[in-house]
Each structure stands twice: as C-alpha cells, then as structure tokens.
Design a protein around this motif. Structure first.
Motif, PDB file in Angstrom:
ATOM      1  N   ILE A 111      15.002  -0.005 -30.864  1.00 23.54           N
ATOM      2  CA  ILE A 111      14.870   1.451 -31.059  1.00 23.54           C
ATOM      3  C   ILE A 111      13.740   1.790 -32.047  1.00 23.54           C
ATOM      4  N   ASN A 112      13.562   0.937 -33.070  1.00 17.63           N
ATOM      5  CA  ASN A 112      12.513   1.182 -34.072  1.00 17.63           C
ATOM      6  C   ASN A 112      11.116   0.939 -33.497  1.00 17.63           C
ATOM      7  N   HIS A 113      11.056   0.252 -32.350  1.00 17.87           N
ATOM      8  CA  HIS A 113       9.747   0.001 -31.730  1.00 17.87           C
ATOM      9  C   HIS A 113       9.346   1.118 -30.775  1.00 17.87           C
ATOM     10  N   ILE A 114      10.278   2.012 -30.515  1.00 16.96           N
ATOM     11  CA  ILE A 114       9.942   3.172 -29.687  1.00 16.96           C
ATOM     12  C   ILE A 114       9.330   4.218 -30.612  1.00 16.96           C
ATOM     13  N   PRO A 115       8.100   4.668 -30.344  1.00 21.20           N
ATOM     14  CA  PRO A 115       7.486   5.661 -31.238  1.00 21.20           C
ATOM     15  C   PRO A 115       8.386   6.900 -31.375  1.00 21.20           C
ATOM     16  N   PRO A 116       8.426   7.519 -32.583  1.00 13.61           N
ATOM     17  CA  PRO A 116       9.341   8.644 -32.840  1.00 13.61           C
ATOM     18  C   PRO A 116       9.293   9.735 -31.782  1.00 13.61           C
ATOM     19  N   SER A 117       8.102  10.039 -31.291  1.00 12.03           N
ATOM     20  CA  SER A 117       7.987  11.145 -30.320  1.00 12.03           C
ATOM     21  C   SER A 117       8.672  10.803 -28.998  1.00 12.03           C
ATOM     22  N   MET A 118       8.982   9.530 -28.760  1.00 20.19           N
ATOM     23  CA  MET A 118       9.586   9.137 -27.485  1.00 20.19           C
ATOM     24  C   MET A 118      11.065   8.765 -27.611  1.00 20.19           C
ATOM     25  N   ARG A 119      11.572   8.700 -28.859  1.00 22.46           N
ATOM     26  CA  ARG A 119      12.950   8.188 -29.046  1.00 22.46           C
ATOM     27  C   ARG A 119      13.988   9.066 -28.348  1.00 22.46           C
ATOM     28  N   ASP A 120      13.909  10.383 -28.567  1.00 24.52           N
ATOM     29  CA  ASP A 120      14.907  11.275 -27.948  1.00 24.52           C
ATOM     30  C   ASP A 120      14.826  11.174 -26.434  1.00 24.52           C
ATOM     31  N   ASN A 121      13.597  11.119 -25.946  1.00 25.70           N
ATOM     32  CA  ASN A 121      13.397  11.061 -24.506  1.00 25.70           C
ATOM     33  C   ASN A 121      14.027   9.802 -23.896  1.00 25.70           C
ATOM     34  N   GLU A 122      13.806   8.653 -24.531  1.00 23.83           N
ATOM     35  CA  GLU A 122      14.354   7.410 -23.958  1.00 23.83           C
ATOM     36  C   GLU A 122      15.881   7.360 -24.077  1.00 23.83           C
ATOM     37  N   LEU A 123      16.418   7.931 -25.165  1.00 25.82           N
ATOM     38  CA  LEU A 123      17.889   7.967 -25.280  1.00 25.82           C
ATOM     39  C   LEU A 123      18.477   8.921 -24.228  1.00 25.82           C
ATOM     40  N   SER A 124      17.777  10.011 -23.949  1.00 22.89           N
ATOM     41  CA  SER A 124      18.241  10.936 -22.893  1.00 22.89           C
ATOM     42  C   SER A 124      18.177  10.266 -21.537  1.00 22.89           C
ATOM     43  N   GLU A 125      17.134   9.476 -21.332  1.00 20.60           N
ATOM     44  CA  GLU A 125      17.030   8.743 -20.065  1.00 20.60           C
ATOM     45  C   GLU A 125      18.174   7.733 -19.940  1.00 20.60           C
ATOM     46  N   ALA A 126      18.520   7.100 -21.061  1.00 18.86           N
ATOM     47  CA  ALA A 126      19.643   6.156 -21.048  1.00 18.86           C
ATOM     48  C   ALA A 126      20.916   6.905 -20.642  1.00 18.86           C
ATOM     49  N   TYR A 127      21.090   8.078 -21.217  1.00 25.46           N
ATOM     50  CA  TYR A 127      22.281   8.895 -20.924  1.00 25.46           C
ATOM     51  C   TYR A 127      22.309   9.257 -19.433  1.00 25.46           C
ATOM     52  N   ARG A 128      21.168   9.695 -18.932  1.00 22.62           N
ATOM     53  CA  ARG A 128      21.093  10.098 -17.514  1.00 22.62           C
ATOM     54  C   ARG A 128      21.461   8.921 -16.584  1.00 22.62           C
ATOM     55  N   CYS A 129      20.960   7.733 -16.931  1.00 20.51           N
ATOM     56  CA  CYS A 129      21.157   6.574 -16.043  1.00 20.51           C
ATOM     57  C   CYS A 129      22.544   5.945 -16.179  1.00 20.51           C
ATOM     58  N   LEU A 130      23.324   6.393 -17.187  1.00 18.50           N
ATOM     59  CA  LEU A 130      24.661   5.817 -17.401  1.00 18.50           C
ATOM     60  C   LEU A 130      25.700   6.535 -16.560  1.00 18.50           C
ATOM     61  N   LYS A 131      26.689   5.769 -16.119  1.00 20.59           N
ATOM     62  CA  LYS A 131      27.843   6.395 -15.465  1.00 20.59           C
ATOM     63  C   LYS A 131      28.711   7.053 -16.537  1.00 20.59           C
ATOM     64  N   TYR A 132      29.547   8.028 -16.151  1.00 18.03           N
ATOM     65  CA  TYR A 132      30.481   8.622 -17.114  1.00 18.03           C
ATOM     66  C   TYR A 132      31.461   7.541 -17.574  1.00 18.03           C
ATOM     67  N   GLY A 133      31.698   7.459 -18.868  1.00 18.46           N
ATOM     68  CA  GLY A 133      32.549   6.394 -19.421  1.00 18.46           C
ATOM     69  C   GLY A 133      31.733   5.166 -19.820  1.00 18.46           C
ATOM     70  N   GLY A 134      30.459   5.146 -19.407  1.00 16.65           N
ATOM     71  CA  GLY A 134      29.576   4.021 -19.763  1.00 16.65           C
ATOM     72  C   GLY A 134      29.211   4.065 -21.238  1.00 16.65           C
ATOM     73  N   ASN A 135      28.681   2.949 -21.743  1.00 16.10           N
ATOM     74  CA  ASN A 135      28.330   2.932 -23.176  1.00 16.10           C
ATOM     75  C   ASN A 135      26.881   2.548 -23.423  1.00 16.10           C
ATOM     76  N   VAL A 136      26.389   3.014 -24.578  1.00 20.05           N
ATOM     77  CA  VAL A 136      25.051   2.664 -25.037  1.00 20.05           C
ATOM     78  C   VAL A 136      25.223   1.774 -26.274  1.00 20.05           C
ATOM     79  N   LEU A 137      24.398   0.716 -26.379  1.00 13.78           N
ATOM     80  CA  LEU A 137      24.486  -0.222 -27.503  1.00 13.78           C
ATOM     81  C   LEU A 137      23.109  -0.327 -28.138  1.00 13.78           C
ATOM     82  N   VAL A 138      23.047   0.018 -29.433  1.00 12.10           N
ATOM     83  CA  VAL A 138      21.756   0.061 -30.134  1.00 12.10           C
ATOM     84  C   VAL A 138      21.847  -0.819 -31.372  1.00 12.10           C
ATOM     85  N   THR A 139      21.101  -1.916 -31.425  1.00 12.50           N
ATOM     86  CA  THR A 139      21.162  -2.757 -32.630  1.00 12.50           C
ATOM     87  C   THR A 139      20.017  -2.395 -33.572  1.00 12.50           C
ATOM     88  N   ILE A 140      20.309  -2.527 -34.858  1.00 15.97           N
ATOM     89  CA  ILE A 140      19.295  -2.254 -35.880  1.00 15.97           C
ATOM     90  C   ILE A 140      19.631  -3.069 -37.133  1.00 15.97           C
TER      91      ILE A 140
END
Ligand SMILES: C[S@@+](CC[C@H](N)C(=O)[O-])C[C@H]1O[C@@H](n2cnc3c(N)ncnc32)[C@H](O)[C@@H]1O
Length: 216
Positions: A111-140
């Motif tokens: 996540i830290n390698h995604i430039p700040p201007s793109m972070r929200d966009n990529e997380l929204s894309e993750a949300y869109r591509c997930l099924k309902y009840g699916g999970n997102v895992l972000v390590t830092i």
C-alpha cells in the motif's frame, strides 16, 4: 515446493531469531528459519477466504502461485521476472476484472508503494472487484521497522551482491513511501467502503509488522 504451515516449534524458533532474520533472511527460507517474505505470506494466507486478487504481487507472483496454489490472480505495474502478460497491469486505475470477482483482495507490503493520489482509487477498485462478504488484507510494517529493514536489505545487496531490493530493481516512483501510518490506512479503507476493520499483529516479527482486515 508447495506451502507447508509452520509448526508451533517453527513459530517459536522464528520468534526468537527475528533479529537474525531481519538482517539476513529476506525472501528465501534459510538455516531452518522462515524468511520475512514467507512469513508475511503465511500470516496473510490464514485470512484468505477463497479466490484471491493479489495487488502488487512482485516477483514470480509468489503468494498466489505458492501459498494459494494458483487459486487467484496477481497483478503488478512492473514486469518482474516470473510474471506474465496477465500479471502486468500498466494502467492500474481500473483493475481488469468484473465487479464481484474475488473473495479476497490482498495488498502485501504494497500500500505504501502506491502513490498517494492513487491509493483511494486502488482501494475502491479492490472493493468493486470483491464479492459481498469478501475481505481485504493490507499489510504494513511499523514505520521505524519499515525504514530500517529497507535500508538493511539495500546494504545487504550492495555488500553481498544480492538482488533482494525489489523497489531498487524497479526504481521507486514519485510518491512511493517506505511506510504509512495506521490512521491513514484505516481512514482510506473506510472511505473505500470497507467495514469491521481490525488489525492483526505478526507476533513472530515482534509485533513490528501487522495487517488490516476489512470486509465488504
Ligand atoms: C515491496 S514490493 C512487495 C511485493 C510482494 N507483494 C511481496 O510481498 O513480496 C511492492 C510492490 O508494489 C508494486 N507497486 C508499485 N506501484 C504500485 C501501484 N500503483 N499499484 C500496485 N502495486 C504497485 C511494486 O511493483 C512491487 O511489486
């Protein structure tokens, strides 16, 4: 070789030897000890719910190929060795998958390698591509540990002629960082629509690394 879960003895051995591993064992397991990369994949694997998208998969798409035995797709903006055309998504503004394709989306040390201007966009894309009840895992990693490990890896490559520093191989883009604050990650995950966000520490790395788990 496939994935074998760590035994209790292995977990204890890894916990005790964390400082050695942090300065010398980065990608491949060695001397009967688990590398930092294998270890983060191991923690993440335990939370994967099914068919998985791994964003910023890195060399050889290791998480999907080895840890999930091919049950998913890895994507990256850079064509590292071991990646195919399917893995390479140069324009990552829109993930090339229909809505609700995956049970889990992972961002591993990424996540830290995604430039700040793109972070929200990529997380929204993750949300869109997930099924309902699916999970997102972000390590830092913890900020100090994140910077320190990166410097150690770079030093190791220079002194021993190794090639572990994936970020150096690619060249860090403008806006990429070595760590992100937890507060920023939680707030961006919530903004993308994720709920029930919780944090899970990697105890065998002396709690210096962790992941966030959120749900659609
Ligand atoms: C430190 S590496 C981690 C690789 C792998 N996930 C792992 O845990 O070993 C960071 C990865 O983020 C990728 N990356 C850089 N910019 C990105 C972006 N905008 N979106 C997704 N991934 C990106 C890099 O190419 C690299 O593979």
């Amino acid at each position: 070789m496939g994935y074998t879960p760590r035994s209790k003895q292995q977990l204890i051995k890894d916990f005790i030897t964390f400082p050695i591993r942090a300065v010398h064992i980065f990608e491949d397991d060695k001397w009967g000890l688990t590398s930092l990369a294998s270890e983060r994949f191991d923690y993440v694997k335990h939370e994967v719910q099914g068919y998985c998208l791994d964003v910023g998969c890195g060399r050889y798409n290791r998480f999907i190929n080895k840890y999930l035995e091919g049950h998913g797709i890895g994507i990256d903006v850079f064509k590292y060795e071991g990646l195919t055309e399917e893995n390479l998504v140069e324009d990552i503004k829109k993930f090339p998958f229909p809505n609700e394709t995956f049970d889990t989306v992972t961002f591993i040390a990424n996540i830290n390698h995604i430039p700040p201007s793109m972070r929200d966009n990529e997380l929204s894309e993750a949300y869109r591509c997930l099924k309902y009840g699916g999970n997102v895992l972000v390590t830092i990693a913890n900020p100090v540990a994140g910077i320190a490990v990166h410097k150690v890896v770079r030093f190791h490559d220079i002194v021993f002629g190794t090639n572990y520093d994936m970020d150096h191989a690619r060249g860090m883009a403008e806006g990429e960082e070595y760590y992100l604050k937890d507060k920023e990650i939680v707030s961006r995950l919530a903004k993308a629509g994720f709920i029930n966000i919780r944090r899970k520490y990697f105890w065998t790395q002396w709690f210096l690394n962790h992941m966030f788990i959120g749900y659609k």
